[in-house]
Design an enzyme around this catalytic site. Structure first.
Site, PDB file in Angstrom:
ATOM      1  CG  ASN A  98      -1.911   5.832  -1.002  1.00  0.00           C
ATOM      2  OD1 ASN A  98      -1.946   6.997  -0.988  1.00  0.00           O
ATOM      3  ND2 ASN A  98      -1.926   4.545  -1.751  1.00  0.00           N
TER       4      ASN A  98
ATOM      5  CB  THR B 110      -3.469   3.750  -8.054  1.00  0.00           C
ATOM      6  OG1 THR B 110      -4.042   2.577  -7.147  1.00  0.00           O
ATOM      7  CG2 THR B 110      -4.671   4.558  -8.514  1.00  0.00           C
TER       8      THR B 110
ATOM      9  CB  SER C 171      -0.945  -0.028   1.206  1.00  0.00           C
ATOM     10  OG  SER C 171      -1.707   1.110   1.267  1.00  0.00           O
ATOM     11  N   GLY C 172       0.783   2.099  -0.973  1.00  0.00           N
ATOM     12  CA  GLY C 172       1.397   3.341  -0.964  1.00  0.00           C
ATOM     13  C   GLY C 172       2.577   3.277  -1.918  1.00  0.00           C
TER      14      GLY C 172
ATOM     15  CD  GLU D  53      -4.642  -2.513   3.736  1.00  0.00           C
ATOM     16  OE1 GLU D  53      -4.348  -1.430   3.271  1.00  0.00           O
ATOM     17  OE2 GLU D  53      -5.848  -2.849   4.064  1.00  0.00           O
TER      18      GLU D  53
ATOM     19  N   GLY E  46      -2.689  -2.941  -2.131  1.00  0.00           N
ATOM     20  CA  GLY E  46      -1.359  -3.612  -1.805  1.00  0.00           C
ATOM     21  C   GLY E  46      -1.620  -4.293  -0.317  1.00  0.00           C
TER      22      GLY E  46
ATOM     23  CB  SER F 165      -5.202   3.753   0.441  1.00  0.00           C
ATOM     24  OG  SER F 165      -4.879   2.253   0.398  1.00  0.00           O
ATOM     25  CB  SER F 166      -7.006   1.135  -4.386  1.00  0.00           C
ATOM     26  OG  SER F 166      -6.132   1.832  -5.251  1.00  0.00           O
TER      27      SER F 166
HETATM   28  P1  ATP Z   1      -2.650   1.214  -2.211  1.00  0.00           P
HETATM   29  O1  ATP Z   1      -2.405  -0.058  -2.401  1.00  0.00           O
HETATM   30  O2  ATP Z   1      -2.909   1.957  -0.968  1.00  0.00           O
HETATM   31  O3  ATP Z   1      -3.725   1.520  -3.394  1.00  0.00           O
HETATM   32  P2  ATP Z   1      -0.779   2.260  -4.599  1.00  0.00           P
HETATM   33  O4  ATP Z   1       0.330   1.350  -4.349  1.00  0.00           O
HETATM   34  O5  ATP Z   1      -1.970   2.319  -5.375  1.00  0.00           O
HETATM   35  O6  ATP Z   1      -1.245   1.917  -2.946  1.00  0.00           O
HETATM   36  P3  ATP Z   1      -0.387   4.998  -5.175  1.00  0.00           P
HETATM   37  O7  ATP Z   1      -1.982   5.425  -4.838  1.00  0.00           O
HETATM   38  O8  ATP Z   1      -0.530   4.771  -6.531  1.00  0.00           O
HETATM   39  O9  ATP Z   1      -0.228   3.768  -4.181  1.00  0.00           O
HETATM   40  O10 ATP Z   1       0.384   6.082  -4.740  1.00  0.00           O
HETATM   41  C1  ATP Z   1       0.513   6.861  -3.424  1.00  0.00           C
HETATM   42  C2  ATP Z   1       0.861   8.182  -3.582  1.00  0.00           C
HETATM   43  O11 ATP Z   1       2.238   8.113  -3.909  1.00  0.00           O
HETATM   44  C3  ATP Z   1       0.249   8.842  -4.806  1.00  0.00           C
HETATM   45  O12 ATP Z   1      -0.936   9.327  -4.625  1.00  0.00           O
HETATM   46  C4  ATP Z   1       1.116   9.928  -5.112  1.00  0.00           C
HETATM   47  O13 ATP Z   1       1.123  11.116  -4.369  1.00  0.00           O
HETATM   48  C5  ATP Z   1       2.643   9.248  -5.182  1.00  0.00           C
HETATM   49  N1  ATP Z   1       3.179   8.647  -6.028  1.00  0.00           N
HETATM   50  C6  ATP Z   1       2.988   7.219  -6.463  1.00  0.00           C
HETATM   51  N2  ATP Z   1       3.568   6.944  -7.519  1.00  0.00           N
HETATM   52  C7  ATP Z   1       4.258   8.428  -8.155  1.00  0.00           C
HETATM   53  C8  ATP Z   1       4.856   8.902  -9.339  1.00  0.00           C
HETATM   54  N3  ATP Z   1       5.304   8.075 -10.269  1.00  0.00           N
HETATM   55  N4  ATP Z   1       5.331   9.837  -9.449  1.00  0.00           N
HETATM   56  C9  ATP Z   1       4.532  10.902  -8.417  1.00  0.00           C
HETATM   57  N5  ATP Z   1       4.027  10.545  -7.133  1.00  0.00           N
HETATM   58  C10 ATP Z   1       3.760   9.246  -7.107  1.00  0.00           C
HETATM   59 MG    MG Z   2      -3.914   1.965  -5.468  1.00  0.00          MG
END
Ligand code: ATP
Ligand code: MG
Length: 684
Positions: free
Chosen positions: A157, A112, A107-108, A392, A390, A160-161
């Site tokens: 996050n 996404t 997660s984070g 968690e 992800g 977070s999804s």
């Molecule tokens: P979860 O499992 O909780 O959904 P996740 O892996 O989908 O987590 P994201 O929501 O994609 O995580 O990323 C978390 C945060 O990190 C985003 O909201 C953004 O602020 C930052 N982030 C992630 N990837 C990038 C990137 N390539 N460039 C800039 N910021 C990023």
């Molecule tokens: Mg996500």
């Protein structure tokens, strides 16, 4: 040469297979750290993309960047999510096979965001089929809508999804997107009624309250103040600095229109959101005769109006239950606690159904419409994008965390099977022998959860469906009886040297591939069954669409099995996301945290497999065409057998016999150092 070396020292290598000390975890992490320090967040392990979340906007996602990756091979340009997008797209086009991109990480870590970048790449660079330009907008606009309703701020996050998402993008024979379809997996509904400290409910609630016009809020009976709503105050965190709810509201509102929601559909949706808030503020107290009753009449009035159900029926459903005993229906009053539980269950169910309906509607707008565009029927291919929640671990982990982590376990299993399998198959097909590499196979944990008759889910099913008085504790005891000897299962009673962190008496611990998690069994059994309040308020057929009851866990297991089947039928590409620190900060690289992820993602094994094999492979023809100018013997044109030309060329380049192999159709180079290592420095 010297400046190249300096650049290389500074930015590390763009593909881990180029690491000299490739078995060293320290060298691996150092390479990641160096690159991260230079804002080079992407690195390959062969064709697997490793991505480290920068937690800040990097200027590497412009249209110009997209253009640079079009039609270019991995090794010719610095690693990027666009390279994966483009390679996948080209593989689909040239090989005419369905593809999928599997994005994993905790997660984070950036899954996404990665999936959105991929979608943007296709939306921007692919040709547009006739009369299909609105599809592109629908594809892109489905994201803010689903995120509003399915994402929330958690401790890990801010966005977070809280649901799993698999999206197919369908392309026609010319490579233009012509349709899409989303499969959603288990939404974390408990969040609707409860949030841990520092967390929020789903974004849409705050967006509506912050951004909704005054008229709208009045109509919904809402005040512009999240603090007033019991379902929004549990986490003590109405505002998040990284989130602008008011702006997001506008984006979502627009997106709903673009996707094709009618005004009355939007109204229905918002009615449901509002009614969840009213439900949260519905309270119970003692009536004149000591009976439990609803003490908040205005809420009840709004609820009945917004949900379109009869007020008296709703009142009855929230304070009484129907029991069928010996064929006779009896009504008995609910205790205070039971009424609160019934209310919360209704809120969760209503929200869950709204979310499902949302996905159905989005799918209608994305659906490939035969009548509009007929010519490509039967000849389209698909790219699937998997972005799930992800792995968690929280202080308190419930059934939903169990599902989330089990899902991650399954995907890791798929990664293990396919990365090894596809390598082996290629060597076999090309007639090259190789030694398999040892790795931790998490199948043992998947089995622990899902095995027939003796897996955790089977035991849960049995307990739920067993007549008599099954309880959370009897479930735990049954687990101990059946799984007590398993190396990855621990309870308070079983706790010993195989676990470090304590387990309470109402928990069981699973030692996942990614870490240890304690799961609470409190309320586990109750959560599994259908929702009785819902069935009293709505038509029964509407609510229970199955004849034989199936527990939530079994439903999830079956839907995951189907997902794996879908993924197996496609050629996979992988994006492995890493979170560099726990504080959502930019520029901070916490080595211990990264090392842990590198370990459990199996990246070192992945690298070893890649190295034991050959990092670089190209069809003879492609290889000759590209590099023949480097050798007088092959320049300007090689006349003989392709394999001989390639041999002449690599020998001229100084490769020793053990450093390359000539397969049936391809050249394999173990360590393509000299040819391809300077590209990042050119980029940087
Ligand atoms: P979860 O499992 O909780 O959904 P996740 O892996 O989908 O987590 P994201 O929501 O994609 O995580 O990323 C978390 C945060 O990190 C985003 O909201 C953004 O602020 C930052 N982030 C992630 N990837 C990038 C990137 N390539 N460039 C800039 N910021 C990023
Ligand atoms: Mg996500």
């Amino acid at each position: 040469m010297e400046s190249t070396l300096t650049a290389r020292d500074r930015v590390g290598v763009q593909d881990f297979v180029l690491l000299e000390n490739y078995t060293s975890e320290a060298a691996f992490i150092e390479n990641l750290r160096r690159r991260f320090g230079e804002n080079l967040i992407y690195t390959y392990i062969g064709s697997v993309l490793v991505s480290v979340n920068p937690n800040k906007d990097l200027e590497i996602y412009s249209k110009a960047h997209m253009e640079r990756y079009r039609g270019v091979s991995f090794y010719e340009i610095s690693p990027h999510i666009y390279a994966v997008s483009d390679n996948t797209y080209r593989a689909m086009r040239t090989e005419r096979r369905d593809q999928c991109i599997l994005i994993s990480g905790e997660s984070g870590a950036g899954k996404t965001e990665a999936s959105k970048k991929i979608l943007q790449y296709y939306a921007t660079t692919c040709p547009v089929a006739d009369r299909m330009s609105t599809l592109r907008d629908c594809l892109l606009q489905s994201n803010p809508v689903l995120e509003a309703f399915g994402n929330a701020k958690t401790l890990h996050n801010d966005n977070s999804s809280r649901f799993g998402k698999y999206m197919d993008v369908q392309f026609d024979f010319r490579g233009a997107p012509i349709g899409g379809h989303i499969l959603n997996y288990l939404l974390e509904k408990s969040r609707v009624v409860h949030q841990n400290h520092g967390e929020r409910n789903f974004h849409i609630f705050y967006q509506l309250l912050e951004g909704g016009e005054q008229d709208l809020l009045s109509k919904l009976g809402l005040e512009r103040n999240a603090q007033k709503y019991q379902y929004l105050v549990k986490g003590c965190c109405p505002r998040v600095s990284s989130i602008n709810d008011k702006n997001d509201w506008r984006t979502v509102r627009k997106a709903l229109t673009v996707i094709g929601f009618h005004e009355d559909e939007v109204e229905d949706l918002l009615n449901i959101i509002a009614s969840v808030l009213h439900l949260g503020n519905t309270q119970f107290g003692e009536g004149k005769n000591g009976e439990n009753q609803i003490t908040t009449e205005p809420q009840l009035k709004y609820l009945s109006k917004l949900l379109g159900v009869d007020g008296a029926a709703l009142r009855e459903a929230l304070t009484h239950k129907k029991i069928t005993a010996k064929g006779e229906e009896m009504i008995s009053p609910l205790s205070f606690e039971q009424a609160v539980a019934a209310r919360d269950a209704l809120a969760k169910a209503v929200y869950g159904r709204a979310f499902t309906w949302l996905v159905v509607k989005i799918n209608q707008s994305l659906a490939f419409k035969d009548d509009v565009y007929n010519s490509s029927k039967g000849s389209s291919s698909v790219i699937g994008l998997l972005d799930i929640y992800g792995f968690e671990v929280f202080q308190h982990n419930s059934f939903e965390q169990f599902c989330i982590n089990y899902c991650n376990e399954k995907l890791q299993q798929l990664f293990i099977e396919l990365t090894l399998k596809s390598e082996q198959e290629e060597y076999e097909a090309e007639g090259i022998t190789w030694e398999p590499v040892k790795y931790f196979d998490n199948k043992i944990i998947c089995d622990l959860v899902e095995e027939k008759h003796k897996g955790l889910i089977s035991i849960l099913d049995e307990e739920c469906l067993r007549p008599g008085e099954p309880s959370d504790i009897s479930f735990l005891e049954k687990l101990e009886d059946t799984l007590g000897g398993h190396a990855h299962f621990v309870t308070h009673k079983l706790a010993n040297a195989k676990t470090r962190k304590a387990v309470s008496r109402e928990e069981f611990k699973l030692i996942h591939y990614a870490g240890e998690v304690n799961y609470s069994v409190n309320g586990e059994l109750a959560n599994q069954s259908g929702n009785s309040v819902l069935s009293q308020c709505f038509h029964r057929e509407e609510v229970t669409d199955q004849k034989r009851p199936e527990t939530a866990a079994t439903q999830f297991k079956n839907s995951l099995a189907k997902l794996i089947e879908i993924l197996m039928s496609k050629d996979p590409s992988y994006v492995r996301c890493i979170k560099p620190n726990d504080a959502k900060q930019s520029g901070r690289f916490d080595e211990a945290l990264v090392r842990h992820q590198v370990k459990y993602l199996g990246l070192m094994e992945n690298l070893r497999v890649r190295r034991a094999g050959f990092a670089y492979r190209r069809h003879y023809e492609t290889f000759l065409q590209r590099y023949k100018s480097l050798c007088p013997g092959t320049w300007p044109n090689w006349q003989g057998r392709l394999a001989d030309g390639v041999a002449t060329l690599v020998q001229h380049l100084g490769y020793k016999p053990e450093e390359y192999k000539l397969g049936k159709t391809k050249i394999f180079i173990r360590f393509p150092k000299t040819l391809f290592s300077t590209e990042d420095s050119l980029e940087a």
